[in-house]
Design a protein around this motif. Sequence first.
Motif, PDB file in Angstrom:
ATOM      1  N   PRO A   1      -2.771   5.686  -8.229  1.00 33.07           N
ATOM      2  CA  PRO A   1      -2.238   5.837  -6.558  1.00 33.07           C
ATOM      3  C   PRO A   1      -3.214   7.039  -5.907  1.00 33.07           C
ATOM      4  CG  PRO A   1      -1.178   6.548  -8.400  1.00 33.07           C
ATOM      5  CD  PRO A   1      -2.174   5.667  -9.136  1.00 33.07           C
TER       6      PRO A   1
ATOM      7  N   MET B   1      -2.455  -7.175  -4.753  1.00 36.91           N
ATOM      8  CA  MET B   1      -2.598  -5.832  -5.043  1.00 36.91           C
ATOM      9  C   MET B   1      -1.185  -6.377  -6.626  1.00 36.91           C
ATOM     10  SD  MET B   1      -3.983  -2.797  -6.727  1.00 36.91           S
ATOM     11  CE  MET B   1      -4.684  -2.956  -4.558  1.00 36.91           C
TER      12      MET B   1
ATOM     13  N   SER C   1       3.439  -0.402 -10.410  1.00 43.41           N
ATOM     14  CA  SER C   1       3.524  -1.010  -9.038  1.00 43.41           C
ATOM     15  C   SER C   1       4.089  -0.172  -8.615  1.00 43.41           C
ATOM     16  CB  SER C   1       4.249  -2.097  -9.033  1.00 43.41           C
ATOM     17  OG  SER C   1       3.904  -3.419 -10.067  1.00 43.41           O
TER      18      SER C   1
ATOM     19  N   TYR D   1       1.646   2.384  -6.693  1.00 49.99           N
ATOM     20  CA  TYR D   1       1.068   1.933  -5.673  1.00 49.99           C
ATOM     21  C   TYR D   1       2.028   2.279  -4.153  1.00 49.99           C
ATOM     22  CZ  TYR D   1      -0.739  -1.625  -2.346  1.00 49.99           C
ATOM     23  OH  TYR D   1      -0.845  -2.423  -1.113  1.00 49.99           O
TER      24      TYR D   1
END
Length: 262
Positions: free
Chosen positions: A186, A210, A238, A241
Amino acid sequence: MPTHTLHEPARMPLAEHLRELRNRLIKAVGAILLVTVVASLFYKQLIAFLIDPLPGCAPGRLADAPDGERCGLIALNGLLSPFTLALKVAITAGVVTASPVWLYQLWAFLVPGLHRNEKKYTLAFLGAGIPLFLAGAAVAYWSLPTTTRVLISFTPDTATNVLPVDDFLDLATRMVVVFGLSFELPVLLVLLNLGGVITARRMSGWWRPMLMGIAVFAALATPSTDPLSMLLLAAPISLLYLGACAIAWGNDRRRASRSHER
């Protein structure tokens, strides 16, 4: 007189960019090497710390695991193997401990390409990058017992798993570094967004490939076949992100508002 404005960052020639990159790399590598030298003085304690999560095993003898597996740690063979193992563990400690320095050098290299009013946000994300890296390393260490227990469970009931120390430490050091770096995703995405390389719309459009890529990466990075270890890596990445996408949307809206005002 410089021709760039407050909203237009100064442009450096390629040679100056390369010199800047060289200087940042020297500082980052120097910090890692310095910590590595210090960590090498405590390599036995570091090895003991990494071996501690190994369930049902003990150095130099066999032990019964709680769920019935049997395993034991054996000494290394070869004259250079102990030195190589100590060096590997010390370098891993250097990368993890010196993460504030090399993350700062990465930020300092990227800052000249950002607008002045965006640098303050980047500094905040640098502050997030350091604990994220350390959090990833901590998750890896915490998941080591599950990973090793699953791998050892494949040992036949009539056999004893005699595990070389270097095999386990290869697994431990690789997981610590890989988990730590993966938690920086991130921060990298937000930095690219602040630099105008990618937009929030494009980042959000990548969500299917992704998430699939994160799942595949988690499967490859965790050598055990149990879904828990994969989930421990895939789920935080996840969520991070998705958080980066939300921050990028906010930044793009601020950028669009400034453009309309001008």
